[in-house]
Design an enzyme around this catalytic site. Structure first.
Site, PDB file in Angstrom:
ATOM      1  N   GLU A  60       0.867  -1.201  -0.029  1.00  0.00           N
ATOM      2  CA  GLU A  60       0.214   0.153   0.208  1.00  0.00           C
ATOM      3  C   GLU A  60       0.924   1.140  -0.100  1.00  0.00           C
ATOM      4  OE1 GLU A  60      -1.979  -3.064   2.648  1.00  0.00           O
ATOM      5  OE2 GLU A  60      -0.067  -2.556   2.053  1.00  0.00           O
ATOM      6  N   THR A 169      14.871 -43.363  -7.274  1.00  0.00           N
ATOM      7  CA  THR A 169      15.771 -42.009  -6.856  1.00  0.00           C
ATOM      8  C   THR A 169      17.331 -42.217  -6.941  1.00  0.00           C
ATOM      9  OG1 THR A 169      15.772 -42.392  -4.479  1.00  0.00           O
ATOM     10  CG2 THR A 169      13.873 -41.243  -5.504  1.00  0.00           C
ATOM     11  N   MET A 171      20.758 -45.273  -7.771  1.00  0.00           N
ATOM     12  CA  MET A 171      21.113 -46.719  -7.873  1.00  0.00           C
ATOM     13  C   MET A 171      21.443 -47.283  -6.487  1.00  0.00           C
ATOM     14  SD  MET A 171      20.853 -46.878 -11.013  1.00  0.00           S
ATOM     15  CE  MET A 171      21.347 -48.728 -11.251  1.00  0.00           C
ATOM     16  N   ASP A 208      25.718 -37.272  -0.680  1.00  0.00           N
ATOM     17  CA  ASP A 208      25.856 -36.429  -1.866  1.00  0.00           C
ATOM     18  C   ASP A 208      26.607 -35.092  -1.751  1.00  0.00           C
ATOM     19  OD1 ASP A 208      24.225 -38.233  -3.556  1.00  0.00           O
ATOM     20  OD2 ASP A 208      22.412 -37.007  -2.929  1.00  0.00           O
ATOM     21  N   PRO A 307      14.933 -41.146   0.887  1.00  0.00           N
ATOM     22  CA  PRO A 307      13.723 -41.620   0.960  1.00  0.00           C
ATOM     23  C   PRO A 307      13.040 -41.947   2.606  1.00  0.00           C
ATOM     24  CG  PRO A 307      15.105 -43.367   0.184  1.00  0.00           C
ATOM     25  CD  PRO A 307      15.651 -42.032   0.179  1.00  0.00           C
TER      26      PRO A 307
END
Length: 380
Positions: A60, A169, A171, A208, A307
């Site tokens: 505003e 997702t 191997m 990862d 997972p």
């Protein structure tokens, strides 16, 4: 309840424009809600604005500052009820009253208990005609996480997943780079930018070693003076405090919170917060962690994990949405599953409503919402 019989097509047109304006601040105004405002006079736009950065002027005020002609007798179209309390900025409702506008059309009321109808009441008491809600469902969609945080004391939770066509997702040995293509991974950056926090598990860090930072080219739809995307809070679920000193997330600029189940610890990790939030099983209490993030004003939380952790969130009924990137690949039955859900009967299945399907070059992005959960979460 929305009553729009007395509103005109022009009113709908201006509110639609205000909703589009609000989207410009979606990545930069958190934890505040995304809000857009259009000012009109004699059915001509005389000012417009949106909330750009938390702690700075609201929509505003930005609209009033953009005025090209005096606003006395004007109409304000605002996607969210104007604030009536003193926060980091002054009450928008006072500025609107002072401006001399004669009519306000609003999209939805503000669920924040500090507002919750008080802004509209103050406008009415000042003699301003207040009409709405208009396009309420669309207005609510702008701020689903903000609404949930104020109504339930919990953030809105999205799980991001990348999988092959056969639902895998990674191997069997954990290799997962890369299942999806570069365009899909770039799309994930935009998803990260929309969230106040990103949650991952220690398993993902060890396997990862992701950076989990927001990295994307400047978006013209976002406030043009914002040079760098805001980095969400990174939350690591690490029951036994296995986070290594050389993890990539520690080298970035994002704030970090490690949630553990160990009561006494001596952490030599610099510039991170560690909190013990354990359940009776000696693991991190996920519901307690979500309540904590809500207290930290996190509206939307993104889970990027393996997972097991993602499945645990699902089983506890904490998830609102799944965003799944599906690649045209087959990884085979030895590869790892999408989610760890130890169901033994069809009755235990979780139904999803597909809200959006779109192609990201060679991959498909599915956006789904949880239709029914086996565990219900009540307001804390």
């Amino acid at each position: 309840m929305e009553n729009t019989k007395h509103l005109s097509g022009y009113d709908f047109q201006m509110m639609t424009k205000a909703l589009k304006l609000a989207l410009k601040g979606k990545n930069t105004c958190m934890p505040n809600p995304s809000v857009g405002c259009i000012l009109t006079k004699d059915e001509k736009i005389i000012g417009e604005g949106w909330h750009q950065i938390a702690g700075e002027d609201h929509a505003e005020i930005n609209a009033l500052k953009s005025l090209i002609t005096p606003s006395d007798g004007a109409t304000a179209y605002i996607t969210l009820e104007p604030c009536s309390h003193m926060g980091k900025t002054g009450p928008c409702v006072d500025a609107l009253i002072k401006s001399g506008i004669s009519r306000v059309v609003y999209g939805m009321t503000d669920p924040n208990p500090a507002v919750d109808g008080q802004g509209l009441l103050k406008l009415k008491q000042a003699g301003i005609l207040v009409e709405g809600p208009l396009l309420e469902t669309d207005a609510q969609k702008l701020n689903l996480g903000y609404i949930k945080r104020h109504q339930l004391g919990l953030p809105r939770i999205t799980i991001k997943l990348a999988m092959s066509l056969d639902g895998r997702t990674a191997m069997g040995d954990g290799t997962s780079r890369w299942i999806t293509g570069q365009p899909a991974r770039e799309d994930v950056q935009k998803l990260r930018a929309m969230n106040c926090a990103i949650i991952t598990g220690i398993g993902t860090i060890l396997y990862d070693d992701p950076s989990l930072t927001v990295r994307y080219k400047k978006d013209a739809s976002i406030s043009n003076h914002i040079q760098e995307p805001k980095q969400p809070l990174l939350v690591v679920v690490d029951s036994k405090l296995k986070l290594p000193n050389d993890a990539k997330i520690l080298s970035g600029s994002a704030p970090i919170l490690v949630a553990t189940a160990i009561e006494k610890y001596n952490s030599d990790l610099r510039n991170i917060d560690t909190i013990c939030i354990a359940n009776s099983a000696g693991k991190v209490d996920l519901l307690g962690l979500m309540k904590l993030l809500a207290e930290k004003e996190c509206n939307n939380v993104l889970i990027e994990s393996g997972p097991i952790l993602a499945g645990a969130f699902m089983q506890q009924g904490l998830v609102d949405e799944l965003v799944i990137y599906m690649a045209p690949k087959l990884l085979g039955n030895i590869a790892r599953p999408l989610l760890s859900l130890p169901f033994t009967s069809l009755d235990q299945s979780i139904e999803l409503d597909i809200k959006d399907i779109r192609q990201v070059v060679n991959d498909i992005r599915l956006t789904t919402q949880i239709k029914n959960l086996n565990t219900k979460v009540e307001k804390p």
